[in-house]
Design a protein around this motif. Sequence first.
Motif, PDB file in Angstrom:
ATOM      1  N   ARG A 113       0.824  -1.216   0.000  1.00  0.00           N
ATOM      2  CA  ARG A 113       0.000   0.000   0.000  1.00  0.00           C
ATOM      3  C   ARG A 113       0.856   1.263   0.000  1.00  0.00           C
ATOM      4  O   ARG A 113       0.595   2.201  -0.743  1.00  0.00           O
ATOM      5  N   ARG A 114       1.865   1.284   0.873  1.00  0.00           N
ATOM      6  CA  ARG A 114       2.733   2.488   0.951  1.00  0.00           C
ATOM      7  C   ARG A 114       3.821   2.365  -0.126  1.00  0.00           C
ATOM      8  O   ARG A 114       4.996   2.113   0.169  1.00  0.00           O
ATOM      9  N   SER A 115       3.402   2.544  -1.367  1.00  0.00           N
ATOM     10  CA  SER A 115       4.298   2.280  -2.500  1.00  0.00           C
ATOM     11  C   SER A 115       4.807   3.532  -3.200  1.00  0.00           C
ATOM     12  O   SER A 115       5.694   3.460  -4.046  1.00  0.00           O
ATOM     13  N   LYS A 116       4.242   4.715  -2.859  1.00  0.00           N
ATOM     14  CA  LYS A 116       4.584   5.934  -3.605  1.00  0.00           C
ATOM     15  C   LYS A 116       6.044   6.345  -3.416  1.00  0.00           C
ATOM     16  O   LYS A 116       6.625   7.017  -4.277  1.00  0.00           O
ATOM     17  N   ASP A 117       6.648   5.964  -2.271  1.00  0.00           N
ATOM     18  CA  ASP A 117       8.037   6.337  -2.038  1.00  0.00           C
ATOM     19  C   ASP A 117       8.883   5.109  -1.678  1.00  0.00           C
ATOM     20  O   ASP A 117       9.786   5.184  -0.852  1.00  0.00           O
ATOM     21  N   LYS A 118       8.588   3.987  -2.324  1.00  0.00           N
ATOM     22  CA  LYS A 118       9.404   2.781  -2.156  1.00  0.00           C
ATOM     23  C   LYS A 118      10.354   2.651  -3.341  1.00  0.00           C
ATOM     24  O   LYS A 118       9.938   2.799  -4.504  1.00  0.00           O
ATOM     25  N   ILE A 119      11.616   2.320  -3.055  1.00  0.00           N
ATOM     26  CA  ILE A 119      12.647   2.284  -4.099  1.00  0.00           C
ATOM     27  C   ILE A 119      13.280   0.899  -4.185  1.00  0.00           C
ATOM     28  O   ILE A 119      13.168   0.082  -3.265  1.00  0.00           O
ATOM     29  N   LEU A 120      13.964   0.669  -5.311  1.00  0.00           N
ATOM     30  CA  LEU A 120      14.756  -0.546  -5.502  1.00  0.00           C
ATOM     31  C   LEU A 120      16.233  -0.191  -5.419  1.00  0.00           C
ATOM     32  O   LEU A 120      16.686   0.763  -6.070  1.00  0.00           O
ATOM     33  N   LEU A 121      16.993  -0.965  -4.636  1.00  0.00           N
ATOM     34  CA  LEU A 121      18.437  -0.803  -4.550  1.00  0.00           C
ATOM     35  C   LEU A 121      19.122  -2.020  -5.147  1.00  0.00           C
ATOM     36  O   LEU A 121      18.524  -3.108  -5.219  1.00  0.00           O
ATOM     37  N   PRO A 122      20.394  -1.913  -5.544  1.00  0.00           N
ATOM     38  CA  PRO A 122      21.103  -3.059  -6.105  1.00  0.00           C
ATOM     39  C   PRO A 122      21.462  -4.070  -5.014  1.00  0.00           C
ATOM     40  O   PRO A 122      21.523  -3.723  -3.833  1.00  0.00           O
ATOM     41  N   PRO A 123      21.703  -5.313  -5.356  1.00  0.00           N
ATOM     42  CA  PRO A 123      22.052  -6.346  -4.369  1.00  0.00           C
ATOM     43  C   PRO A 123      23.257  -5.981  -3.521  1.00  0.00           C
ATOM     44  O   PRO A 123      23.342  -6.379  -2.349  1.00  0.00           O
ATOM     45  N   SER A 124      24.197  -5.196  -4.091  1.00  0.00           N
ATOM     46  CA  SER A 124      25.393  -4.818  -3.323  1.00  0.00           C
ATOM     47  C   SER A 124      25.022  -4.046  -2.064  1.00  0.00           C
ATOM     48  O   SER A 124      25.701  -4.141  -1.030  1.00  0.00           O
ATOM     49  N   ALA A 125      23.929  -3.264  -2.124  1.00  0.00           N
ATOM     50  CA  ALA A 125      23.497  -2.501  -0.950  1.00  0.00           C
ATOM     51  C   ALA A 125      23.019  -3.445   0.146  1.00  0.00           C
ATOM     52  O   ALA A 125      23.254  -3.205   1.334  1.00  0.00           O
ATOM     53  N   LYS A 126      22.392  -4.557  -0.247  1.00  0.00           N
ATOM     54  CA  LYS A 126      21.889  -5.519   0.735  1.00  0.00           C
ATOM     55  C   LYS A 126      23.046  -6.138   1.522  1.00  0.00           C
ATOM     56  O   LYS A 126      22.996  -6.221   2.762  1.00  0.00           O
ATOM     57  N   PHE A 127      24.101  -6.526   0.810  1.00  0.00           N
ATOM     58  CA  PHE A 127      25.230  -7.143   1.488  1.00  0.00           C
ATOM     59  C   PHE A 127      25.900  -6.158   2.443  1.00  0.00           C
ATOM     60  O   PHE A 127      26.310  -6.521   3.546  1.00  0.00           O
ATOM     61  N   GLU A 128      26.020  -4.884   2.020  1.00  0.00           N
ATOM     62  CA  GLU A 128      26.639  -3.868   2.874  1.00  0.00           C
ATOM     63  C   GLU A 128      25.806  -3.640   4.129  1.00  0.00           C
ATOM     64  O   GLU A 128      26.346  -3.510   5.240  1.00  0.00           O
ATOM     65  N   LEU A 129      24.484  -3.574   3.976  1.00  0.00           N
ATOM     66  CA  LEU A 129      23.609  -3.350   5.129  1.00  0.00           C
ATOM     67  C   LEU A 129      23.592  -4.557   6.058  1.00  0.00           C
ATOM     68  O   LEU A 129      23.597  -4.423   7.288  1.00  0.00           O
ATOM     69  N   LEU A 130      23.583  -5.759   5.462  1.00  0.00           N
ATOM     70  CA  LEU A 130      23.603  -6.971   6.291  1.00  0.00           C
ATOM     71  C   LEU A 130      24.901  -7.074   7.076  1.00  0.00           C
ATOM     72  O   LEU A 130      24.930  -7.588   8.199  1.00  0.00           O
ATOM     73  N   ARG A 131      25.975  -6.576   6.485  1.00  0.00           N
ATOM     74  CA  ARG A 131      27.274  -6.616   7.162  1.00  0.00           C
ATOM     75  C   ARG A 131      27.246  -5.827   8.457  1.00  0.00           C
ATOM     76  O   ARG A 131      27.969  -6.093   9.402  1.00  0.00           O
ATOM     77  N   HIS A 132      26.341  -4.783   8.492  1.00  0.00           N
ATOM     78  CA  HIS A 132      26.189  -3.973   9.695  1.00  0.00           C
ATOM     79  C   HIS A 132      25.069  -4.491  10.594  1.00  0.00           C
ATOM     80  O   HIS A 132      24.694  -3.838  11.572  1.00  0.00           O
ATOM     81  N   GLY A 133      24.480  -5.629  10.244  1.00  0.00           N
ATOM     82  CA  GLY A 133      23.402  -6.166  11.063  1.00  0.00           C
ATOM     83  C   GLY A 133      22.131  -5.368  10.983  1.00  0.00           C
ATOM     84  O   GLY A 133      21.354  -5.308  11.939  1.00  0.00           O
ATOM     85  N   VAL A 134      21.888  -4.732   9.840  1.00  0.00           N
ATOM     86  CA  VAL A 134      20.750  -3.843   9.708  1.00  0.00           C
ATOM     87  C   VAL A 134      19.414  -4.577   9.738  1.00  0.00           C
ATOM     88  O   VAL A 134      18.373  -3.973   9.947  1.00  0.00           O
ATOM     89  N   ASP A 135      19.444  -5.898   9.531  1.00  0.00           N
ATOM     90  CA  ASP A 135      18.190  -6.641   9.521  1.00  0.00           C
ATOM     91  C   ASP A 135      17.520  -6.640  10.888  1.00  0.00           C
ATOM     92  O   ASP A 135      16.344  -6.958  11.018  1.00  0.00           O
ATOM     93  N   ARG A 136      18.261  -6.259  11.928  1.00  0.00           N
ATOM     94  CA  ARG A 136      17.681  -6.224  13.267  1.00  0.00           C
ATOM     95  C   ARG A 136      17.086  -4.859  13.606  1.00  0.00           C
ATOM     96  O   ARG A 136      16.618  -4.656  14.724  1.00  0.00           O
ATOM     97  N   LEU A 137      17.154  -3.908  12.666  1.00  0.00           N
ATOM     98  CA  LEU A 137      16.772  -2.527  12.981  1.00  0.00           C
ATOM     99  C   LEU A 137      15.417  -2.129  12.409  1.00  0.00           C
ATOM    100  O   LEU A 137      15.078  -0.968  12.343  1.00  0.00           O
ATOM    101  N   GLY A 138      14.589  -3.074  11.991  1.00  0.00           N
ATOM    102  CA  GLY A 138      13.250  -2.733  11.506  1.00  0.00           C
ATOM    103  C   GLY A 138      13.250  -2.304  10.055  1.00  0.00           C
ATOM    104  O   GLY A 138      14.146  -2.625   9.279  1.00  0.00           O
ATOM    105  N   SER A 139      12.183  -1.557   9.639  1.00  0.00           N
ATOM    106  CA  SER A 139      12.033  -1.142   8.244  1.00  0.00           C
ATOM    107  C   SER A 139      13.172  -0.218   7.836  1.00  0.00           C
ATOM    108  O   SER A 139      13.667   0.576   8.644  1.00  0.00           O
ATOM    109  N   LEU A 140      13.553  -0.302   6.559  1.00  0.00           N
ATOM    110  CA  LEU A 140      14.700   0.456   6.058  1.00  0.00           C
ATOM    111  C   LEU A 140      14.237   1.731   5.359  1.00  0.00           C
ATOM    112  O   LEU A 140      13.386   1.692   4.476  1.00  0.00           O
ATOM    113  N   LEU A 141      14.837   2.865   5.759  1.00  0.00           N
ATOM    114  CA  LEU A 141      14.564   4.165   5.146  1.00  0.00           C
ATOM    115  C   LEU A 141      15.875   4.753   4.656  1.00  0.00           C
ATOM    116  O   LEU A 141      16.930   4.521   5.255  1.00  0.00           O
TER     117      LEU A 141
END
Length: 418
Positions: free
Chosen positions: A100-128
């Motif tokens: 539903r909240r799609s007007k300001d949702k973006i796509l990032l490249p896979p490299s961003a996922k690995f960088e964020l996971l490296r910082h344990g970002v999956d434990r910090l809730g929704s990503l902005l």
Amino acid sequence: MAFASELQARERKLAREQKERQEKARNKLDSMRKAQEAAQARRAAEEEVQRAKRLAEAAQEEEKRLQWEADVAANRGVVYSEKLAVENLPADVAEAKGIRRSKDKILLPPSAKFELLRHGVDRLGSLLFEITAEDGSRTHAGLLDFTAPHGKVCLPQDVMRCLAGKTDTEYGGMVQVRYARLQGGEYAKLQPMEKAFQQVDDIKAGLESALLTRCTLTEGDVVSVSDGESLHELRVLELKPTSAVSIVETDLEVDIAPSLETEEEVQRLEDARKARKEQIKREIEEEELRIAQEKIAEDLLMKEEASKQKEREERWDRLSRTLPSEPSPGPDVTTVLIRASDGTRRERRFSRSDRISQLFQFVDAGPCGGAEPGAYNLVMLYPRRVFTLSDDGDTTLNEAGITGRQESLLIEISKDHQ
């Protein structure tokens, strides 16, 4: 004798050659000195360029360091920042996932996922994320997923509009994408672009529907609100507690400011009022200046007239003293009445042996209709006769026929002075 002359010639030649060698040596030294100075100036300029470059690089490094420290502090140790090329994200991508909240949702490249996971970002809730354009404009967005092409970020149309700064323009180019933790929004002030929005029947319902399609708000963003028939654009003017907020699961108080169109009309009226006020002020100043100039001119004229009057009175007094004494009434005395065109009348007794020049002297010795010495004639009406100082000055009254007990003469300005 010939030998002495030859010797002197050789000496002069040697002196001339020595002078030329000295001049060449001086010129060579000057050229070398100038070349050294130019080389030193070039080296100094190059060193200054390098120094400025080093300072700029140091400033950039310091800015990066401060930004990194700020990101670490704000994002609980998570730091992600990457420069990516923009691609358009079609609206049906998010809709297909039922988001539903799609007007300001973006796509990032896979490299961003690995960088964020490296910082344990999956434990910090929704990503902005904060998205900053090359011109410095910025907005924020949520994450749809990590399926963008390598080195690119896919932005929906609403995010592009926020970066472009105009509702009819889409942004294209490079952007800096940074992970950001945002506080929940408490207050927002929005401004419609057009007055028509303020005639919408159910503004509250339209706003709620529009805000439920977004995750974030940033000051300067453009929000699209539908009334069922038309689409209205509103600019985000103010947010609290910070200039960018999350609006997911928040109780957001919203105020609607007067429309930009209304503000522009008010500004035009205010500008017209100020212009009219300035015009009135200028007119008053010009009128005051005109009055002041007229007063100055009037004062100068009065002073000039006073000076002339003083000169006339001094002349009258001087000429009065040179006139012979007025004779007593008698058989050889004529009372002469002299009249001017303005009604001025002067009267005096003259002996019939007095000359016409004494009549002119009498006129010049007092006020007589503004007649200036040498600028008038005396005229007898019956019979008409014109007396001039140049032609008749030595004529006696008796010779001129002014022999009555009382005679009347008129002052007539001569043609040369009219």
